[in-house]
Design a protein around this motif. Structure first.
Motif, short mmCIF file in Angstrom:
data_model
loop_
_atom_site.label_atom_id
_atom_site.label_comp_id
_atom_site.label_asym_id
_atom_site.label_seq_id
_atom_site.Cartn_x
_atom_site.Cartn_y
_atom_site.Cartn_z
N MET A 271 1.04 -0.76 0.21
CA MET A 271 -0.02 -0.24 0.04
C MET A 271 1.06 1.57 -0.22
O MET A 271 2.18 1.84 0.67
CB MET A 271 -1.14 -0.31 1.27
CG MET A 271 -1.91 0.82 1.31
SD MET A 271 -3.18 0.70 2.91
CE MET A 271 -3.77 -0.40 3.02
N ASP A 272 0.87 1.96 -0.41
CA ASP A 272 1.37 3.35 -0.92
C ASP A 272 0.94 4.28 -0.09
O ASP A 272 -0.20 4.62 0.35
CB ASP A 272 1.51 3.84 -2.36
CG ASP A 272 0.32 4.48 -3.03
OD1 ASP A 272 -0.29 5.02 -2.45
OD2 ASP A 272 0.44 4.81 -4.22
N ALA A 273 1.50 5.47 0.12
CA ALA A 273 1.11 6.33 1.00
C ALA A 273 -0.98 7.37 0.14
O ALA A 273 -1.55 7.28 1.37
CB ALA A 273 1.97 7.92 0.99
N HIS B 205 4.55 16.46 -2.03
CA HIS B 205 5.98 17.60 -2.18
C HIS B 205 6.93 16.62 -1.84
O HIS B 205 7.44 15.36 -1.23
CB HIS B 205 5.97 18.34 -0.99
CG HIS B 205 7.19 19.38 -1.24
ND1 HIS B 205 7.14 20.10 -1.69
CD2 HIS B 205 8.56 19.73 -0.32
CE1 HIS B 205 8.83 20.79 -2.40
NE2 HIS B 205 8.90 20.66 -1.28
N ALA B 206 7.84 16.39 -2.87
CA ALA B 206 9.01 16.10 -3.05
C ALA B 206 8.79 14.92 -2.74
O ALA B 206 9.78 13.49 -2.72
CB ALA B 206 10.30 16.21 -2.25
N GLY B 207 7.44 13.47 -3.70
CA GLY B 207 7.49 11.99 -2.71
C GLY B 207 6.88 12.00 -1.84
O GLY B 207 6.39 10.90 -1.81
N ARG C 136 5.21 5.01 4.41
CA ARG C 136 5.17 6.43 5.52
C ARG C 136 3.87 7.15 5.27
O ARG C 136 3.34 7.51 4.23
CB ARG C 136 6.38 6.89 5.19
CG ARG C 136 7.75 6.32 5.76
CD ARG C 136 8.67 6.31 4.89
NE ARG C 136 10.06 6.47 5.11
CZ ARG C 136 11.09 6.76 5.91
NH1 ARG C 136 10.68 7.80 7.12
NH2 ARG C 136 11.83 6.64 6.34
N ILE C 137 3.69 7.92 6.01
CA ILE C 137 2.45 9.11 6.24
C ILE C 137 2.67 9.99 6.60
O ILE C 137 3.94 10.09 7.95
CB ILE C 137 0.80 8.87 5.96
CG1 ILE C 137 0.26 9.36 5.54
CG2 ILE C 137 0.60 8.27 7.41
CD1 ILE C 137 -0.53 9.38 3.50
#
Length: 156
Positions: free
Chosen positions: A1-3, A24-26, A88-89
């Motif tokens: 799962m991505d952010a 911002h910046a990925g 990450r989030i």
């Protein structure tokens, strides 16, 4: 799962409480209403498919001198990681300068204790319900909060 997927899950679960999402910046940041921070953090920590089990950082930004910024002066920023899944989030919550308060998340992550104390010490953000909210870097009798924009470079 991505952010981005995690951000969508937050938007669905807390409908009307998300003020926006920014990348911002990925890195994906979800902007929330301040009264929802503990509930959203608890969800991110406890949800089996997300498991944000590590609060990597908690800090604040003073937007008082940013041209064109009309929102509340301070932004409290939570950076969390799932050591289980590797995602990450970032959560962002704005609080006003006349009463810079937000609920503590120490009941969710023990490391929040130190992060919140540092943010209180340097920025003056009060964390409601914190078990031991006192200065951590500066002496107890220190006047002011040195990371605020109005704090003089050489102190008071």
């Amino acid at each position: 799962m991505d952010a981005d997927q995690i951000a969508k899950m937050i938007e669905e679960k807390f409908s009307g409480q998300v003020l926006g999402t920014v990348t911002h910046a990925g890195q994906v940041g979800v902007m929330l209403k301040s009264e929802m921070i503990r509930d959203v953090c608890r969800f991110l920590h406890d949800e089996p498919s997300i498991r944000m089990d590590h609060l990597a950082d908690l800090t604040a930004v003073d937007y008082s001198t940013y041209p064109g910024d009309t929102g509340p002066r301070f932004e409290v920023v939570y950076n969390m990681i799932s050591t289980v899944y590797g995602h990450r989030i970032r959560l962002k919550v704005r609080v006003s300068d006349d009463d810079p308060r937000i609920d503590t998340v120490t009941s969710i992550w023990q490391t929040a204790n130190w992060h919140e104390r540092e943010t209180y010490d340097l920025m003056g953000i009060v964390f409601n319900g914190h078990p031991d909210l006192r200065r951590i870097l500066l002496p107890e009798d220190w006047v002011g909060h040195p990371l605020r924009k109005e704090y003089p470079l050489k102190g008071y």
